[in-house]
Design a protein around this motif. Structure first.
Motif, mmCIF file in Angstrom:
data_model
loop_
_atom_site.group_PDB
_atom_site.id
_atom_site.type_symbol
_atom_site.label_atom_id
_atom_site.label_comp_id
_atom_site.label_asym_id
_atom_site.label_seq_id
_atom_site.Cartn_x
_atom_site.Cartn_y
_atom_site.Cartn_z
ATOM 1 N N ALA A 1 0.816 -1.210 0.000
ATOM 2 C CA ALA A 1 0.000 0.000 0.000
ATOM 3 C C ALA A 1 0.848 1.257 0.000
ATOM 4 N N ASP A 2 2.004 1.217 0.643
ATOM 5 C CA ASP A 2 2.895 2.366 0.721
ATOM 6 C C ASP A 2 4.315 1.861 0.929
ATOM 7 N N ALA A 3 5.273 2.657 0.501
ATOM 8 C CA ALA A 3 6.666 2.215 0.606
ATOM 9 C C ALA A 3 7.597 3.408 0.674
ATOM 10 N N CYS A 4 8.708 3.240 1.336
ATOM 11 C CA CYS A 4 9.746 4.268 1.422
ATOM 12 C C CYS A 4 11.102 3.603 1.323
ATOM 13 N N VAL B 1 4.354 -0.727 3.912
ATOM 14 C CA VAL B 1 3.040 -0.869 4.536
ATOM 15 C C VAL B 1 2.224 -1.833 3.685
ATOM 16 N N THR B 2 1.698 -2.886 4.321
ATOM 17 C CA THR B 2 0.932 -3.899 3.590
ATOM 18 C C THR B 2 -0.512 -3.438 3.393
ATOM 19 N N ARG B 3 -1.043 -3.715 2.233
ATOM 20 C CA ARG B 3 -2.419 -3.344 1.906
ATOM 21 C C ARG B 3 -3.410 -4.210 2.689
ATOM 22 N N ASP B 4 -4.482 -3.561 3.147
ATOM 23 C CA ASP B 4 -5.512 -4.295 3.890
ATOM 24 C C ASP B 4 -6.066 -5.449 3.061
ATOM 25 N N GLY B 5 -6.232 -6.578 3.720
ATOM 26 C CA GLY B 5 -6.800 -7.738 3.047
ATOM 27 C C GLY B 5 -5.783 -8.584 2.322
ATOM 28 N N HIS B 6 -4.509 -8.203 2.375
ATOM 29 C CA HIS B 6 -3.450 -8.981 1.724
ATOM 30 C C HIS B 6 -2.478 -9.517 2.767
ATOM 31 N N GLU B 7 -1.893 -10.649 2.453
ATOM 32 C CA GLU B 7 -0.853 -11.192 3.316
ATOM 33 C C GLU B 7 0.437 -10.418 3.114
ATOM 34 N N CYS B 8 1.187 -10.331 4.180
ATOM 35 C CA CYS B 8 2.473 -9.620 4.111
ATOM 36 C C CYS B 8 3.433 -10.404 3.210
ATOM 37 N N PRO B 9 3.952 -9.779 2.152
ATOM 38 C CA PRO B 9 4.890 -10.501 1.278
ATOM 39 C C PRO B 9 6.189 -10.795 2.016
ATOM 40 N N CYS B 10 6.867 -11.865 1.621
ATOM 41 C CA CYS B 10 8.135 -12.192 2.287
ATOM 42 C C CYS B 10 9.257 -11.307 1.736
ATOM 43 N N GLU B 11 10.340 -11.212 2.492
ATOM 44 C CA GLU B 11 11.461 -10.345 2.111
ATOM 45 C C GLU B 11 12.058 -10.762 0.773
ATOM 46 N N PHE C 1 8.619 -4.150 7.702
ATOM 47 C CA PHE C 1 7.190 -3.941 7.478
ATOM 48 C C PHE C 1 6.631 -3.141 8.651
ATOM 49 N N VAL C 2 5.933 -2.056 8.330
ATOM 50 C CA VAL C 2 5.407 -1.153 9.350
ATOM 51 C C VAL C 2 3.913 -0.951 9.117
ATOM 52 N N THR C 3 3.211 -0.463 10.157
ATOM 53 C CA THR C 3 1.768 -0.238 10.025
ATOM 54 C C THR C 3 1.457 1.020 9.232
ATOM 55 N N ARG D 1 11.446 11.065 5.666
ATOM 56 C CA ARG D 1 12.404 9.978 5.472
ATOM 57 C C ARG D 1 13.345 9.818 6.662
ATOM 58 N N ARG D 2 13.618 10.920 7.331
ATOM 59 C CA ARG D 2 14.522 10.855 8.482
ATOM 60 C C ARG D 2 13.980 9.885 9.531
ATOM 61 N N LYS D 3 12.667 9.930 9.750
ATOM 62 C CA LYS D 3 12.067 9.024 10.740
ATOM 63 C C LYS D 3 12.069 7.583 10.249
ATOM 64 N N VAL D 4 11.906 7.401 8.946
ATOM 65 C CA VAL D 4 11.978 6.044 8.386
ATOM 66 C C VAL D 4 13.377 5.476 8.568
#
Length: 499
Positions: free
Chosen positions: A423-426, A444-454, A476-478, A490-493
């Motif tokens: 859903a989102d990425a940095c 950030v993983t999209r709602d309703g989807h499984e978290c993809p592996c690294e 992976f973050v919320t 980006r500094r916080k990421v």
């Protein structure tokens, strides 16, 4: 004046001195000037608007630089590591060009663009065969563009950085003494020909009458072998190269490196532990950290050998910290640190680095980036301490510099967002001992989807971009942090990735 004057002066002063060694072949300064004048004839006859190089370093690169200068045609070395689609677009922007190097690849991807294409061997041979019988030719006075380099930048369309003869000569004549090298001095060149560091090293070595030894494709073993065989006195490396050189030395590869008197490095952040090991492994060499940009005709600040040794030997944390600095501005440029409001910041406070001087172009084919007073905004963030040492504190535009290669976080994020579960990425720079900086991503993983592996994430980047863009760390973050204006922080990421 024309940058070809540097080669003409060298050939007049020492025509029989060896100026270039590549793949076992030796060229005198007289040979090189003759070949450059022969290249001038080829370029004039072709009516090309650019001279492009798509190849590793070789004698063809040197001949092309000066042949193009004599003909008054911009020299445009291209990054041969780019994907075909990107390279085709760049070739289209300089058509019609005389292109030297990978003949089959250029024909395949840009054969319909009107280029005249030579292999490296054919171009070098024809340049030697086409040497004019006399020197009655009218060469370009050098009032225009000498070099055009496509920046790796932060956008999909690289900018065409312009370096005029006056910029390059402003740097060389202001920093190098003519004929200052001893006849046995030899400079080992491993930086790709499309990098400003490689071009400036070529020009400065010729003006000082130093023998240039080219290593077309870097390997630590090949580098050490040439240092021993050619008694190399000077060398320039990017941090990742030095890391690999030290690694093979620590694993037992023993070569005679006692001839090395000067090692310069730049192009990316040098890890502290690497430079500390290097100072121990090369006790007779003086180390110099050279900071510069394409738009500044190379170096604008130096941390010299005395600074390195003094910092290594000091127990004072402030002095020892200088090993991580860029040193002090060279005498021919001015440097300022400015805040977001464009005003000077106090000593020690971070801001954006601005530079001004004759060698500073700050010019792109699209437009000039200089302000009304001739200052160029580098887009690098840094500060100057009370002793005048310049420190880099980040990239104002968040570019990731991996092994001297600039990468846009945006291009990595765009690919990540094509994954149905993302859903989102940095993408951010994370510290790397081997590369100086590497890629880290927060997803950030999209709602309703499984978290993809690294592994799935890494395979996606590898399939769509070059392997250098593959992240070394994936978290992976919320949610990702944004400010009230919707700007990604980006500094916080980076803090999350560092945890």
């Amino acid at each position: 004046m024309n940058i070809a004057l540097l080669l003409e002066m060298a050939a007049e002063a020492a025509p029989d001195r060896v100026g270039l060694v590549c793949d076992g072949k030796r060229w005198t300064y007289g040979d090189l000037l003759d070949a450059a004048r022969g290249a001038f004839e080829l370029i004039q006859e072709s009516q090309a608007e650019y001279v492009a190089l798509l190849d590793e370093s070789s004698e063809a690169a040197l001949i092309a630089v000066f042949g193009a200068a004599l003909a008054g045609v911009p020299y445009c070395p291209l990054n041969y590591r780019l994907p075909d689609a990107d390279l085709k677009a760049l070739l289209g922007r300089i058509s019609p060009a005389l292109v030297i190097g990978d003949e089959a690849r250029v024909t395949s991807i840009a054969g319909d663009q009107g280029h005249l294409i030579y292999s490296r061997e054919e171009f070098s041979l024809k340049a030697q065969e086409t040497v004019p019988a006399d020197d009655a030719r009218e060469y370009d006075p050098g009032e225009g563009v000498a070099i055009q380099l496509f920046t790796s930048g932060t956008t999909a369309a690289p900018k065409a950085a312009i370096l005029r003869h006056s910029n390059l000569l402003g740097y060389i004549l202001g920093t190098v003494e003519f004929g200052s090298a001893d006849e046995e001095d030899a400079a080992l060149m491993v930086v790709p020909p499309y990098h400003i560091a490689g071009i400036s090293a070529l020009l400065s070595s010729i003006y000082s009458l130093r023998k240039i030894v080219m290593l077309p494709s870097f390997s630590p073993e090949g580098w050490l072998n040439l240092v021993e065989a050619e008694k190399i006195s000077n060398a320039f490396v990017v941090p990742t190269m030095l890391t690999r050189i030290i690694d093979v030395m620590e694993k037992g590869l023993a070569k005679d490196v006692s001839s090395l008197r000067a090692i310069a490095y730049g192009g990316g952040k040098m890890p502290l532990e690497v430079i500390q090991k290097a100072l121990e492994r090369f006790p007779s060499a003086g180390f110099t950290n050279a900071y510069g940009l394409t738009e500044t005709s190379s170096t604008i600040a130096l941390l010299g050998p005395e600074d390195h040794r003094e910092a290594l030997a000091s127990d004072d944390p402030k002095v020892r910290a200088r090993l991580t600095s860029l040193g002090k501005p060279i005498p021919t440029v001015e440097i300022e640190i400015r805040g977001e409001d464009g005003k000077l910041v106090p000593v020690g406070e971070p801001g954006e680095i601005y530079v001004r001087g004759e060698q500073v172009s700050g010019e792109y084919k699209e437009k000039s980036a200089l302000d009304a007073e001739g200052w160029f905004p580098t887009r690098d963030a840094g500060y100057i301490d009370e002793d005048g040492y310049l420190f880099l504190s980040g990239r104002a535009d968040d570019v990731i510099v991996r092994g001297g290669e600039n990468m846009s976080p945006g291009e990595i994020e765009d690919v990540l967002l094509t994954h149905p579960a993302v859903a989102d990425a940095c993408a951010c720079a994370i510290p790397s001992v081997e590369w100086g900086e590497a890629v880290g991503v927060a997803i950030v993983t999209r709602d309703g989807h499984e978290c993809p592996c690294e592994t799935e994430i890494k395979d996606l980047i590898r399939a769509r971009l070059r392997s250098s863009r593959v992240p070394e760390k994936v978290v992976f973050v919320t949610e990702l942090p944004y400010n009230e204006m919707g700007k990604l922080l980006r500094r916080k990421v980076k803090d999350v990735l560092a945890d």
